[in-house]
Design a protein around this motif. Structure first.
Motif, PDB file in Angstrom:
ATOM      1  N   ASN A  16       0.820  -1.221   0.000  1.00 31.32           N
ATOM      2  CA  ASN A  16       0.000   0.000   0.000  1.00 31.32           C
ATOM      3  C   ASN A  16       0.853   1.270   0.000  1.00 31.32           C
ATOM      4  O   ASN A  16       0.717   2.131   0.869  1.00 31.32           O
ATOM      5  CB  ASN A  16      -0.951  -0.006   1.215  1.00 31.32           C
ATOM      6  CG  ASN A  16      -1.772  -1.265   1.242  1.00 31.32           C
ATOM      7  OD1 ASN A  16      -2.191  -1.764   0.193  1.00 31.32           O
ATOM      8  ND2 ASN A  16      -1.968  -1.818   2.416  1.00 31.32           N
ATOM      9  N   LYS A  21      -6.522   2.178   2.468  1.00 33.05           N
ATOM     10  CA  LYS A  21      -7.139   1.190   1.562  1.00 33.05           C
ATOM     11  C   LYS A  21      -8.626   1.434   1.431  1.00 33.05           C
ATOM     12  O   LYS A  21      -9.245   1.958   2.321  1.00 33.05           O
ATOM     13  CB  LYS A  21      -6.882  -0.206   2.097  1.00 33.05           C
ATOM     14  CG  LYS A  21      -5.517  -0.696   1.681  1.00 33.05           C
ATOM     15  CD  LYS A  21      -5.341  -2.153   1.995  1.00 33.05           C
ATOM     16  CE  LYS A  21      -5.092  -2.301   3.497  1.00 33.05           C
ATOM     17  NZ  LYS A  21      -5.002  -3.676   3.939  1.00 33.05           N
ATOM     18  N   ARG A  46      -0.419  -1.525  -4.662  1.00 36.00           N
ATOM     19  CA  ARG A  46      -0.870  -2.375  -3.554  1.00 36.00           C
ATOM     20  C   ARG A  46       0.301  -3.126  -2.940  1.00 36.00           C
ATOM     21  O   ARG A  46       0.431  -3.261  -1.756  1.00 36.00           O
ATOM     22  CB  ARG A  46      -1.933  -3.356  -4.078  1.00 36.00           C
ATOM     23  CG  ARG A  46      -2.819  -3.920  -3.010  1.00 36.00           C
ATOM     24  CD  ARG A  46      -3.853  -4.838  -3.624  1.00 36.00           C
ATOM     25  NE  ARG A  46      -3.255  -5.903  -4.426  1.00 36.00           N
ATOM     26  CZ  ARG A  46      -2.690  -6.985  -3.921  1.00 36.00           C
ATOM     27  NH1 ARG A  46      -2.618  -7.153  -2.629  1.00 36.00           N
ATOM     28  NH2 ARG A  46      -2.173  -7.904  -4.732  1.00 36.00           N
TER      29      ARG A  46
END
Ligand code: FAD
Length: 415
Positions: A364, A415, A381
């Motif tokens: 992330n 996220k 990611r």
């Protein structure tokens, strides 16, 4: 002999560069093997062309698409032609069985010689020197092209993509694979290959391990493996002898740049390839480079895309249509091991794609491209050292840049 653009190497990089250059200029393609395609004819697994063709082709299928186009073009293809020398004035010395020694004067050159595998000599494994020690690429060629099995009971050292693919290939051909031993704490190849080539076939992957000895007089009889500590030194007392008749080395690829160095191009010690600008032009005006000779790529689609840029601008250089602006250096920042292109000179394309690898795995994160302030951000990611990261930046964001540009991979996003 004279040509506008000479392309050296007929793998996917050379094919794409030659085809693109031939839209504007007279092109000669020089390949030392007796067929085009580079490494692809021996890569009979699928996984090629996912981005460009939106389907999973085999290596030969991918190569044949471009070889067919070259056949229909007016590119002067010379196979069985090894380039021996390139001079800074862009004179090429090559040799082949029909012409003997050839001297070719090119207005622009594209270097597309690919890369080669590291061998036993480069990783200094002690022990005897028996038959049965192969690099993974040589074993792949023996099985897939020559129809010869290099062994029945296999140990693989190194978990780069070629080693992972060969572990599966040996199983499919009826051999036993004792395991893949990797000196690092993480696998060296793409996650997709760890899953599809090892896990799906129950092949053990032993991280933080290396081969410390090879036994056997005429033929490999066994290898000794041991665990390594954090500084990669074998730990005493952890040695195990593994009977086998074949040791496969998948311990890294090195861009093939003897000719590039001879031509005087500035090299990047991190990539092992030449430094290039966004047109893939090296530090020597009119000498361009693309594909694995610049840095080792994970995916052939990326090779094709950058090589088309190299071909287009090599043709522009040859026909006198290239303009350069102020040189802007691209600097590696936090958690970036290297970046290509290493500098920008024109910013005359719709966007500039930066290709880079990280030093450490992270989740992330943001890819941040900045001058004094961030001009572009992209979320990722997960980033891992074996998997190349890309960032395509619209040129209008880069146009006002005066100083160095910096690429960082850091920070967290929600996220
Ligand atoms: C085992 C393996 C598995 C792979 N699997 C995948 C996959 O599943 N999916 C995917 O997308 N990509 C895969 N790749 C990556 C992809 O194949 C490579 O990135 C791509 O082939 C690189 O292309 P290239 O043209 O730069 O180099 P190469 O294909 O190596 O071509 C270089 C060419 O230059 C020639 N040459 C070198 N020196 C000279 C000289 N002095 N004179 C004349 N000719 C010369 C060589 O003979 C060779 O033909 C794989 C690669 C390997 C090795």
């Amino acid at each position: 002999m004279k040509t506008d653009v000479a392309v050296i190497g007929g793998g996917p990089a050379g094919l794409a560069a030659a085809l693109k250059a031939s839209e504007q200029a007279k092109v000669m393609l020089l390949e030392r093997e007796n067929e085009l395609g580079g490494i692809l004819p021996q890569c009979i697994h699928n996984g090629f062309g996912n981005f460009i063709f939106k389907k999973m082709l085999t290596g030969p299928e991918y190569a044949h698409h471009f070889m067919g186009k070259v056949e229909k073009s007016d590119i002067d293809v010379k196979t069985e032609t090894a380039v021996l020398e390139i001079n800074e004035d862009k004179t090429i010395v090559a040799t082949n069985p029909s012409d003997g020694i050839l001297e070719i004067k090119a207005k622009a050159i594209v270097l597309a010689m690919g890369c080669r595998e590291r061998s036993r000599a480069q990783i200094l494994i002690p022990g005897t020197r028996p038959a049965g020690v192969y690099t993974a690429g040589t074993a792949q060629r023996l099985i897939n092209i020559e129809g010869v099995m290099p062994g029945k009971r296999i140990v693989i050292l190194g978990s780069g993509d070629v080693g992972l693919i060969m572990a599966r290939r040996f199983i499919l051909e009826g051999a036993e694979v004792e395991g893949v031993y990797e000196i690092m704490q993480k696998p060296g190849g793409l996650t997709r290959n760890v899953v599809q080539c090892l896990e799906d076939y129950g092949i053990p992957l032993l991280l933080s391990h290396t081969v410390t000895n090879i036994k056997g007089k005429k033929r490999v009889e066994a290898v000794t493996v041991a665990k390594v500590d954090k500084s990669m030194k074998p730990i005493k007392g952890t040695e195990r002898v593994i009977p086998c008749d074949c040791l496969i080395l998948a311990v890294g690829l090195i861009p093939e740049n003897e000719l590039s160095k001879q031509a005087g191009v500035v090299m990047d010690e991190k990539t092992g390839g030449p430094v290039v600008d966004e047109h893939m032009e090296t530090s020597v005006p009119g000498i361009f480079a693309c594909g694995n000779v610049v840095h080792v790529h994970d995916l052939v689609d990326d090779v094709t895309m950058v090589s088309e840029i190299a071909g287009e601008y090599a043709a522009k250089y040859a026909t006198g249509e290239i303009e350069r602006g102020k040189e802007i250096k691209v600097v590696v920042g936090d958690n970036v091991r290297y970046v290509v292109p290493q500098f920008l000179r024109s910013i005359d394309m719709d966007n500039v794609t930066f290709y880079f690898r990280v030093k450490e795995e992270d989740k992330n994160v943001k890819v941040i491209i900045s001058e004094s302030m961030a001009i572009f951000e992209k979320k990722e990611r997960i980033v891992k050292p074996p998997e190349m990261v890309k960032a395509s930046v619209p040129s209008e964001l880069l146009k006002g840049i005066q100083n160095e540009l910096r690429i960082d991979v850091r920070g967290k996003y929600e996220k």
